[in-house]
Structure formats: structure tokens, C-alpha cells
Write a protein that holds these residues in place. Structure first.
Motif, short mmCIF file in Angstrom:
data_model
loop_
_atom_site.label_atom_id
_atom_site.label_comp_id
_atom_site.label_asym_id
_atom_site.label_seq_id
_atom_site.Cartn_x
_atom_site.Cartn_y
_atom_site.Cartn_z
N LEU A 6 6.49 -6.47 5.54
CA LEU A 6 5.27 -6.91 4.86
C LEU A 6 5.57 -7.12 3.39
CD1 LEU A 6 2.18 -7.40 4.94
CD2 LEU A 6 1.91 -4.94 4.46
N VAL A 7 5.23 -8.31 2.89
CA VAL A 7 5.43 -8.62 1.48
C VAL A 7 4.10 -9.10 0.88
CG1 VAL A 7 6.75 -9.93 -0.23
CG2 VAL A 7 7.81 -9.32 1.96
N PRO A 8 3.45 -8.26 0.08
CA PRO A 8 2.23 -8.72 -0.60
C PRO A 8 2.60 -9.79 -1.63
CG PRO A 8 2.39 -6.32 -0.60
CD PRO A 8 3.71 -6.86 -0.16
N THR A 30 10.84 -10.57 10.92
CA THR A 30 9.67 -11.39 10.65
C THR A 30 9.10 -10.94 9.32
OG1 THR A 30 9.15 -11.66 12.99
CG2 THR A 30 7.34 -12.00 11.43
N ILE A 31 8.93 -11.87 8.42
CA ILE A 31 8.35 -11.58 7.11
C ILE A 31 6.86 -11.92 7.20
CG2 ILE A 31 8.32 -12.14 4.66
CD1 ILE A 31 10.97 -10.87 5.50
N THR A 32 6.01 -10.95 6.89
CA THR A 32 4.57 -11.20 6.83
C THR A 32 4.17 -11.23 5.37
OG1 THR A 32 4.18 -10.09 8.94
CG2 THR A 32 2.28 -10.40 7.49
N ALA A 33 3.78 -12.40 4.90
CA ALA A 33 3.30 -12.57 3.52
C ALA A 33 1.79 -12.31 3.54
CB ALA A 33 3.60 -13.97 3.02
N LEU A 34 1.38 -11.31 2.77
CA LEU A 34 -0.02 -10.91 2.72
C LEU A 34 -0.58 -11.16 1.34
CD1 LEU A 34 -2.54 -9.31 3.82
CD2 LEU A 34 -1.42 -7.25 2.91
N HIS A 35 -1.69 -11.86 1.29
CA HIS A 35 -2.41 -12.04 0.02
C HIS A 35 -3.74 -11.33 0.14
CE1 HIS A 35 -3.52 -13.77 -3.81
NE2 HIS A 35 -4.71 -13.99 -3.29
N ASP A 83 11.59 -16.43 9.88
CA ASP A 83 10.39 -16.30 10.70
C ASP A 83 9.30 -15.67 9.83
OD1 ASP A 83 8.64 -16.21 12.85
OD2 ASP A 83 9.54 -14.40 13.71
N VAL A 84 8.23 -16.41 9.58
CA VAL A 84 7.20 -15.94 8.65
C VAL A 84 5.82 -16.01 9.27
CG1 VAL A 84 6.94 -18.22 7.55
CG2 VAL A 84 6.28 -16.18 6.30
N GLU A 85 5.04 -14.99 8.98
CA GLU A 85 3.62 -14.96 9.32
C GLU A 85 2.86 -14.77 8.01
OE1 GLU A 85 3.00 -11.87 12.17
OE2 GLU A 85 4.31 -12.81 13.65
N THR A 86 1.60 -15.15 8.00
CA THR A 86 0.80 -14.97 6.80
C THR A 86 -0.53 -14.32 7.17
OG1 THR A 86 -0.17 -17.18 6.97
CG2 THR A 86 1.83 -16.96 5.61
N ALA A 87 -1.11 -13.65 6.18
CA ALA A 87 -2.40 -13.00 6.39
C ALA A 87 -3.15 -12.93 5.08
CB ALA A 87 -2.20 -11.60 6.95
N ILE A 88 -4.47 -13.00 5.18
CA ILE A 88 -5.36 -12.83 4.04
C ILE A 88 -6.27 -11.65 4.34
CG2 ILE A 88 -7.21 -13.84 2.64
CD1 ILE A 88 -6.08 -16.60 3.39
N GLU A 89 -6.38 -10.74 3.40
CA GLU A 89 -7.29 -9.61 3.51
C GLU A 89 -8.18 -9.62 2.27
OE1 GLU A 89 -7.61 -7.37 6.02
OE2 GLU A 89 -6.04 -8.38 7.17
N ASP A 105 2.05 -3.92 13.16
CA ASP A 105 3.40 -3.47 13.51
C ASP A 105 4.35 -3.74 12.34
OD1 ASP A 105 5.47 -2.48 15.02
OD2 ASP A 105 5.85 -4.39 16.03
N VAL A 106 4.16 -3.00 11.25
CA VAL A 106 4.97 -3.18 10.04
C VAL A 106 6.00 -2.06 9.97
CG1 VAL A 106 4.90 -3.14 7.51
CG2 VAL A 106 3.14 -4.37 8.79
N ASP A 107 7.25 -2.43 9.70
CA ASP A 107 8.33 -1.45 9.60
C ASP A 107 8.66 -1.10 8.15
OD1 ASP A 107 9.00 -1.34 12.44
OD2 ASP A 107 9.62 -3.42 12.15
N LEU A 108 8.36 -2.02 7.23
CA LEU A 108 8.73 -1.84 5.83
C LEU A 108 7.83 -2.70 4.96
CD1 LEU A 108 10.98 -0.91 3.69
CD2 LEU A 108 12.01 -3.14 4.14
#
Length: 143
Positions: A6-8, A30-35, A83-89, A105-108
Motif C-alpha cells: 500500500l502506497v498512500p 501488487t502496488i495499491t496506490a491510495l489517495h 501490477d497496480v490497483e488504486t483506491a480513494i478513501e 490484504d495489505v502486507d506492507l
């Protein structure tokens, strides 16, 4: 091996550095970019003639900005074969990051630090520091 990192992200250089670090060191994950859209962070122009504009419109504007930012991240990482996913919270950034890591399912978590010291860190708080203290998974802070 980290499966989901997870990368904010926001418009800051430290967030960009954290994203680069994550892709360089965990490119097989998988990198999840979270804004996180902070509802208390009203953009300049949120007030017209001393009267606040429609709060729903401000929120939609912030969401649109977040979608554009994440689309740029998605394109940049996809071009690099990541491999990237994105999310907005929505919410207070430190809380939203910790909750997202806890509920998915975040490991780091890999997060950028603005490197504030002294009184500015104490007065302004530190999202990275709060995430480090409260995260249910390991956190890498990139300076």
C-alpha cells in the motif's frame, strides 16, 4: 515476499518518492496506490464572496482530482509493467490509511515523509508517524 504493498499518494514529492521506492523494491508485488480525500481540507476557492459553496460540489471536485491523480499513477506504473490497483478513501489521512491496511490484504505500507522536525512536526502532526505507530502491518518510511 510482499504480495500487496500500500502506497498512500498525493501531489507531494515525498509521496512520489515512496511510490518509486515501492516499485523499485517490490515490483513483483501488487502496488495499491491510495489517495485519501480529507473532507476538512477545503481547496482554495471553496469560498465565494464569504459564503461557502455547496459542500457536495467541493467533495466531488476533490474526488475528481483524486481520480486524475490515481489515473496518472496507474498509467505510469502500468507502463513499467507493475501490477497496480488504486483506491480513494475519505477521512483523516492517517486513520484512513491504517483502516485500509487493516481491512484489505495489505502486507506492507510504504509512505513518504515530509521530514519535518521540531515544533512543526509536533504542531502539524505527522501522517507517516501516526501510520507507523498504528499500522497492523510493517511500514517503510521513505524520506
Amino acid at each position: 515476499m510482499n504480495r500487496n504493498v500500500l502506497v498512500p499518494v498525493d501531489d507531494s514529492e515525498p509521496a512520489s518518492d515512496a511510490l518509486e521506492f515501492a516499485t523499485d523494491h517490490y515490483g513483483d508485488a501488487t502496488i495499491t496506490a491510495l489517495h485519501v480525500v480529507d473532507p476538512t481540507d477545503f481547496p482554495v476557492g471553496g469560498f465565494e464572496s464569504g459564503v461557502m459553496t455547496d459542500i457536495d460540489q467541493i467533495r466531488e471536485n476533490q474526488k475528481g482530482h483524486a481520480e486524475n491523480l490515481l489515473e496518472d499513477v496507474r498509467e505510469r506504473l502500468t507502463d513499467r509493467g507493475v501490477d497496480v490497483e488504486t483506491a480513494i478513501e475519505f477521512g483523516k489521512p492517517s486513520n484512513a490509511i491504517v483502516e485500509y491496511a487493516d481491512e484489505h490484504d495489505v502486507d506492507l505500507v510504504t509512505i513518504g515523509s515530509h521530514g519535518r522536525t521540531g515544533a512543526s512536526r509536533v504542531l502539524l502532526g505527522s501522517v507517516a508517524e501516526t501510520v507507523v505507530r498504528r499500522s497492523p502491518v510493517p511500514v517503510t518510511v521513505v524520506r
